[in-house]
Design an enzyme around this catalytic site. Structure first.
Site, short mmCIF file in Angstrom:
data_model
loop_
_atom_site.label_atom_id
_atom_site.label_comp_id
_atom_site.label_asym_id
_atom_site.label_seq_id
_atom_site.Cartn_x
_atom_site.Cartn_y
_atom_site.Cartn_z
N ARG A 1 0.80 -1.21 0.00
CA ARG A 1 0.00 0.00 0.00
C ARG A 1 0.84 1.28 0.00
O ARG A 1 0.29 2.38 -0.10
CB ARG A 1 -0.97 0.00 1.19
CG ARG A 1 -0.32 0.25 2.55
CD ARG A 1 -1.23 -0.14 3.70
NE ARG A 1 -2.38 0.73 3.91
CZ ARG A 1 -2.34 1.91 4.56
NH1 ARG A 1 -1.20 2.38 5.01
NH2 ARG A 1 -3.44 2.61 4.74
N ALA B 1 0.06 5.20 -10.86
CA ALA B 1 0.92 4.14 -10.33
C ALA B 1 0.11 3.03 -9.69
O ALA B 1 -0.90 3.27 -9.04
CB ALA B 1 1.89 4.71 -9.31
N GLU C 1 5.05 -6.52 -3.64
CA GLU C 1 4.96 -7.97 -3.37
C GLU C 1 4.85 -8.83 -4.62
O GLU C 1 5.23 -9.99 -4.62
CB GLU C 1 3.74 -8.24 -2.48
CG GLU C 1 3.85 -7.57 -1.12
CD GLU C 1 2.60 -7.76 -0.29
OE1 GLU C 1 2.43 -8.86 0.25
OE2 GLU C 1 1.80 -6.82 -0.16
#
Lengths: 158, 1131
Positions: free
Chosen positions: B520, B711, B716
């Site tokens: 995040r 973006a 991950e």
């Protein structure tokens, strides 16, 4: 019989050598020199790499009492390694940065020995320094780039 | 208003590059406040027990001890919040019972590490052992002891059985199907910086310097644990040495350091050792996924049906959401008609699993992406085409509820095909044992998993000095978030990057934020900084307009600019009424409108605002002789939306891919009796620079309106496709579908033998009475011997008492050294690279260290009359290699495979020969036969002995001699000069050893020199070594030397194997058979096979080493015949 020294020379300073069984890394960190990192304590990862004389060694498995030459950490490399540090930045050759002082010191030793290095050689010479973030390519890119510029500037100086 | 500086999309240098590259960046353990105490933790030695008695009074009496904490120091019933609600189950210290090996029972703070260690030893704990459940099947067996009261069933923390989509339709449509049971093991993050905290309770506040990715969870959890207000806990802004999820929530060290400091008012440093880091931080959850995938006649995916068992470990931590994320992926990537699952999160007596980059997705991806390949094959389609036609689409809602905006997976797949050279490499020209494989990957950009998960806050400040400061309450563990946030502010405000600074983590300085987890960082933090920066830009323009007397102004180069004039933003600060202390600051909170929460009853919530996609392709070569997989090429194409800093994005991709490869090829946490076996880098094959290829990265960019500057996340995702792409490549190379990670050489070689129908080797044990006793002993191990020795025998285990080194002697002559060694407490130290490690492993506590570096004769390499060479025992490996380079190339080649260049600079010849065995039980604290004495078991007999133990000649101990030099010197016919009080003697290499890694020295004796005969320099030699990483100890190695006459006949050939037997092993028949012949690789292999049949006595798991030995013998023979090395052939 020779006697172990009572003091070490570290990055231009004189540092007490500590108790007889202490490792070089213990002595460095106890004296306020934090550039060398303790990551494994067993000579397996390279994060504590420093120069003893011109040799890059793991300071965590080196007995401080056996050190006679000047010790240089990443913080003590000074302008000699400015190009290397900049190359690490430009190639994103670090992320968390914890292994980086050791990587830079090792790379400096590799390049001091010779700047005429193939990529394969750089990979092999740097393989004792673990990095969990980058996947290594950028570190190798950075070292190869500096090898090339140093080689060019050396040839130009001739 | 303009975005002037254009910092977005630039590979600017990381903001902290100077500090990080020069070693001045401050990490948690650096520059501790004066008076900082050292903390140590007392941990459970048992996987499951009741604490019958706990007495810390003796620890408190140890001089220098300032505080001891136990569960009694916390209010009864107080738990970590963790996943929250009914999932919270963990107290900060063990209460009345321990649930895993390593469970924290007490902690101590003292003036020195020595005092803290001593205090830990003085704490008295009496345990009553309970039956432990160490595997998921054990935990689910009827009558298994229950770890917690769980509503979902005995030892079932969470159970979920549901589906998305139309199951009937899916089953009706299904024509072809594929299924398999996939296992992803426990894997450690192995961050370079161990988990570290300095906590200091002073002035009614807890000041923390901690290695956290997310101060939010540290502040909230500590405040709740200790009954403090949130503003009574503050995390200072320190550099964090890697997290990968492991540092994204509170960890025990933070609470323990805080509790200790609150008890004594002194700053307390709690720094995990590397062994603790491996053993007691929370690894990736192991998943067992039985997955069925079905497609219709046209090759359209219809159904995914999964039965998933997740090994939770002893507490929930964040296991429920890890399992959920693994399931969610099945309904997020492709377009099946339905997805059905039946999943359980199962309690076991192992260290709890934790959050790790990918968060459940890598575990289910190996099944999903393998079966996609199998279905493609069954449908007669190309695996890439099959994925493209089944890919999720842009602007759709997936079965899982993910409301996808941009999705460029199809472009990624198409590009990766070209970049890896897919069509050519799978075409008719393909080379044997080479293969290419592909995998898709996807990941959300943040998740609304906790209240507040859809918000992020940031401050932006302009100072009268002209500096722009971003204030953000998350931490940067190496992802580059600090730089990304700075770039966003620079871009919006139109200032150059060198005027931007970013303050993070420290809530005295920043608005609170939840931090970086769940990919995040860029999405949430980026939006928050963008929003605050835009507010600041508007305010600056307002102030500038007033100053310049025109409404038509823009921001550029640090100024507010009108047509006619400009004013520096620095000069506007004091014009604003709200400015204070020379700074104008605006904080805002961003609320993500697209996110939906998990817990409010929305059936299929859209937990994230954007979704990133990727395609990875890998080319491998498998060595059929040894089972080693080499990754030759790796291409990764990512749908990133927009790369705010392309170099940092590439870094995340390459780093993630390599972590995924690590888990695919070797990383796995091995447990024995609930205790970690491989608690060190030496036994945990993290990828090294030499083990990974140069990864080729391509970015697919394009609009994503929901993302900041378009973006999407990248933190991950790159880890997820690595392992499945490798599995598919190995299938392409071998025709074998592996369904369990990691693919170590033993697994691959055994599968190749099975594929080829090779008859297992017989060992004629009935006709070898010498092995009967040990064979019987081994056979009885599972029937009580192991249990008896482990439970009862280890009570009498010998344990060394730590002693400090009192003196370091540096004798100038061998005679002086021998005199020093008369004391039984004296030990020779060469480079120290094993002696100091053994001290750390509590194997050796000498009080006198006798250095040999000042003895000139031992530091020299001299030629003797007759052409032999005498190599001083204190010569370093680097010096030996440089001497041997052209004289005895095999020696130099072997040295190059030992450890690292740094170790070779100081490690000595005698130190290499004399190093202790590297058995992972012996080295990692197990009270084994060799460490603890005759009453103790050899843990290798029942435990994991596939890699590091003897397949020939093992006795009570199954370890091998780890020295590569021993193998090589033996092949060269070297002798060893031993010197002691009664003079010197010479022994052969095999005569040097009494046992594995044990020198047969008399009292006061030392290794003085090695003598290489003249023949060693004229013979042709070959050294080959099977290892998990370059520098590893040999799993199997072979040094072969042969003198080859003009008629090409071999005379005096010696083949010596390392890693196979307790001592370097020479196959007896082979040596005899080779003399006077012109051998071939096949002939050598045939004779060696006979030797192995008659000499070997493998353990069940290490038979493969014998096959690998034959493979190495073929390689070495070919090298001897050709006179060149395998590496030269590869090039």
């Amino acid at each position: 019989m020779a006697e172990p020294g009572a003091a070490l020379r570290v990055d231009g300073d004189v540092v007490p050598a500590g108790a007889p069984g202490e490792t070089l890394l213990d002595v460095l960190r106890a004296s306020g020199s934090f550039a060398a990192k303790q990551a494994c304590g067993r000579g397996e990862c390279g994060a504590c790499t420093v120069l003893v004389g011109d040799r890059a060694v793991m300071s965590c498995t080196m007995l401080a009492a056996l050190v006679t030459d000047e010790v240089t950490t990443a913080a003590g490399l000074g302008d000699a390694a400015a190009d290397l540090r900049a190359a690490f930045a430009d190639h994103a050759a670090f992320q968390c940065g914890f292994c980086t002082p050791g990587q830079v010191v090792r790379a400096e030793a590799v390049l001091r020995e010779s700047v005429d290095r193939s990529r394969d050689e750089v990979v092999r010479e740097m393989s004792g320094n673990l990095c969990r973030c980058t996947g290594y390519r950028q570190i190798v890119d950075a070292v190869c780039a500096v090898a090339q510029t140093r080689q060019c500037s050396r040839e130009a100086a001739r | 208003m303009s975005h002037g500086a254009g910092a977005i999309g630039q590979s600017v240098r990381p903001l902290d590059w100077e500090e990080k590259t020069s070693g001045t960046a401050r990490y948690a353990a650096d520059e501790p406040p004066s008076g900082t105490l050292v903390a140590r933790v007392l941990r459970s030695p048992l996987p499951h027990a009741e604490i019958k008695h706990l007495d810390v009074s003796a620890a408190l009496r140890v001089p220098g001890v300032h505080a001891v904490v136990t569960a009694a120091d916390f209010p009864a019933g107080r738990l970590y919040e963790h996943s929250g609600g009914p999932y919270s189950d963990r107290p900060p210290l063990a209460v009345d019972r321990v649930l895993y090996v390593g469970h924290e029972v007490a902690a101590v703070a003292a003036d020195s590490a020595t005092a803290a260690d001593e205090a830990i030893r003085r704490i008295v704990v009496r345990y009553r052992r309970r039956k432990a459940v160490l595997t998921v099947p054990d935990a689910l067996a009827p009558g298994a002891p229950q770890l917690h009261r769980r509503e979902a069933g005995p030892n079932v923390a969470v159970a979920t059985a549901e589906h998305w989509g139309d199951i009937d339709l899916a089953e009706t449509n299904a024509v072809v199907s594929a299924e398999g049971t996939f296992r992803y093991p426990r894997v450690n993050h192995a961050c370079m910086e161990p988990n570290t905290t300095i906590a200091w309770w002073h002035d009614e506040r807890l000041e923390m310097w901690t290695s956290s990715q997310a101060p939010h969870f540290v502040v909230h959890e500590l405040a709740a644990l200790f009954g403090l207000d949130l503003d009574q806990v503050v995390c200072r802004d320190v550099s964090v040495g890697g997290g990968f999820g492991s540092k994204s929530k509170i960890s025990e060290h933070e609470a323990l350091a805080a509790a200790l400091s609150m008890k004594c008012g002194r700053p307390v440093l709690l720094e995990l050792s590397r062994a603790e880091e491996f053993a007691f931080t929370k690894p990736r959850h192991a998943f067992t996924t039985k997955l069925t995938a079905a497609a219709d006649a046209d090759g359209r995916l219809c159904l995914l049906d999964a039965v998933i068992d997740v090994d939770n470990g002893a507490y929930n931590h964040y296991g429920p959401s890890v399992m959920r994320a693994g399931i969610k992926q099945l309904g997020s990537m492709y377009r099946p008609d339905a997805v059905r699952w039946d999943a359980r999160l199962v309690d076991t007596n192992l260290v709890p699993g934790g959050q790790f980059r990918g968060y459940g997705q890598p575990q289910t991806a190996i099944g999903l992406e393998t079966l996609m390949d199998e279905l493609a094959e069954k449908c007669g389609q190309d695996p890439i085409d099959f994925r493209i036609s089944n890919s999720g689409l842009p602007d759709t809602t997936q079965l899982s509820g993910s409301q996808v905006g941009s999705n460029r997976l199809r472009e990624c797949l198409a590009q990766v095909r070209d970049r890896i050279g897919w069509d050519a490499k799978r075409g008719p020209e393909r080379r044997p044992y080479r293969g290419v494989g592909v995998s898709s990957g996807m990941h959300a950009s943040g998740s609304y998993a906790y209240p507040g998960g859809n918000t992020s806050a940031a401050g932006v400040e302009v100072r009268t000095t002209g500096e722009v400061v971003v204030r953000f309450g998350g931490a940067d563990a190496g992802t580059g978030q600090r730089t990304i946030l700075g770039q966003i502010a620079a871009d919006v405000l139109g200032v150059p990057m060198d005027r931007v600074g970013v303050i993070m983590a420290d809530w005295d300085e920043t608005p609170p934020d939840m931090g970086a987890w769940s990919s995040r960082g860029t999405h949430m933090g980026g939006h928050a900084v963008r929003q605050s920066a835009e507010a600041m830009a508007a305010r600056l323009c307002e102030l500038g307009a007033e100053k310049l007397g025109t409404e038509d102004v823009t921001l550029a180069d640090g100024d507010v600019v009108s047509d006619a004039d400009r004013v520096a933003i620095a000069d506007l600060v004091d014009l604003a009424d709200e400015s204070a202390d020379g700074a104008l600051r605006i904080d805002t909170e961003y609320v993500e409108p697209k996110m939906q929460p998990y817990w409010t009853g929305i059936e299929r919530p859209n937990i994230s605002a954007t979704y990133a996609y990727a395609a990875h392709a890998i080319e491998v070569e498998v060595d059929p002789g040894t089972g080693v997989i080499r990754v030759l090429h790796y291409a990764a194409v990512h749908d990133i939306g927009k790369a705010i800093n392309p170099a940092l994005v590439e870094g995340q991709i390459i780093g993630g891919a390599v972590q995924g490869l690590g888990a695919a090829l070797g990383e796995k946490l091995h447990y024995e009796g609930g205790r970690l076996v491989n608690a060190g880098y030496v036994h945990y094959p993290l990828p090294r620079a030499t083990t990974v290829p140069s990864i080729d990265v391509a970015l697919v960019e394009g609009p994503e309106p929901a993302g900041p500057f378009n973006a999407k996340s990248v933190g991950e995702i790159a880890l997820i496709p690595a392992a499945p792409a490798l599995l598919n490549a190995v299938y392409d190379a071998t025709g074998i579908r592996f369904r369990e990670l990691p693919l170590t050489p033993d697994v691959v070689l055994a599968a190749l033998q099975e594929r080829d129908g090779v008859t297992p080797r017989q060992h004629h044990l009935a006709r070898r009475p010498g092995r009967w006793q040990i064979g019987l002993f081994r056979a009885l191990y599972p029937y009580g011997i192991h249990l008896l020795l482990d439970r009862w025998g280890t009570r009498f285990a010998r344990r060394r008492t730590p002693r400090a080194v009192e003196r370091v002697a540096l004798p100038a002559t061998v005679a002086e050294a021998v005199a020093e060694l008369a004391s039984p407490d004296a030990t020779v130290i060469g480079g120290g690279t094993d002696v100091l490690v053994q001290r750390d492993q509590e194997l050796l506590f000498p009080t006198v260290l006798v250095g040999t570096g000042a003895i000139a004769s031992m530091r020299a390499i001299d030629e003797e009359p007759g052409g032999a060479w005498r190599i001083g025992a204190a010569v370093t490996l680097a010096e030996l290699a440089s001497w041997a380079g052209t004289r005895v190339p095999m020696v130099a080649e072997a040295v190059a495979t030992i450890a690292s260049a740094q170790i070779r600079e100081v490690a000595t010849v005698a130190g290499n020969l004399g190093q202790e065995k590297r058995c992972w039980f012996f080295r990692n604290g197990f009270d084994c036969y060799k460490r603890g004495g005759v009453s103790c078991p050899c843990y290798a007999v029942e435990g994991d002995h596939r890699l590091h133990h003897a397949a020939i000649g093992g006795h009570r101990c199954q370890a091998v001699t780890p020295s590569d030099l021993a193998t090589v010197f033996d092949a060269l016919g070297a002798e060893v000069v031993l010197t002691g009080p009664s003079g010197s003697r010479r022994v052969s290499i095999t005569g040097l050893y009494a046992g594995p890694g044990e020198l047969d020295l008399r009292t006061g004796e030392l290794v003085e020199a090695i003598v290489l005969p003249a023949s060693a320099l004229s013979a042709r030699g070959a050294f080959v070594k099977l290892q998990q990483w370059d520098g590893d100890f040999a799993l199997v190695s072979l040094a072969a030397s042969a003198s080859i006459g003009d008629d090409r006949r071999w005379t005096a050939a010696r083949y010596v194997f390392g890693g196979l037997a307790p001592k370097p092993w020479q196959p007896p028949r082979l040596t005899r058979a080779l003399a006077g012949t012109v051998p071939t690789a096949d002939a050598v292999a045939a004779v060696l096979d006979q030797d192995l049949s008659w000499e070997a006595h493998p353990l069940p798991g290490n038979r493969w080493k014998l096959d690998a030995a034959v493979g190495l013998a073929r390689q070495a023979t070919e090298q001897l015949l050709l006179g060149r090395t395998r590496d030269e052939e590869w090039r």
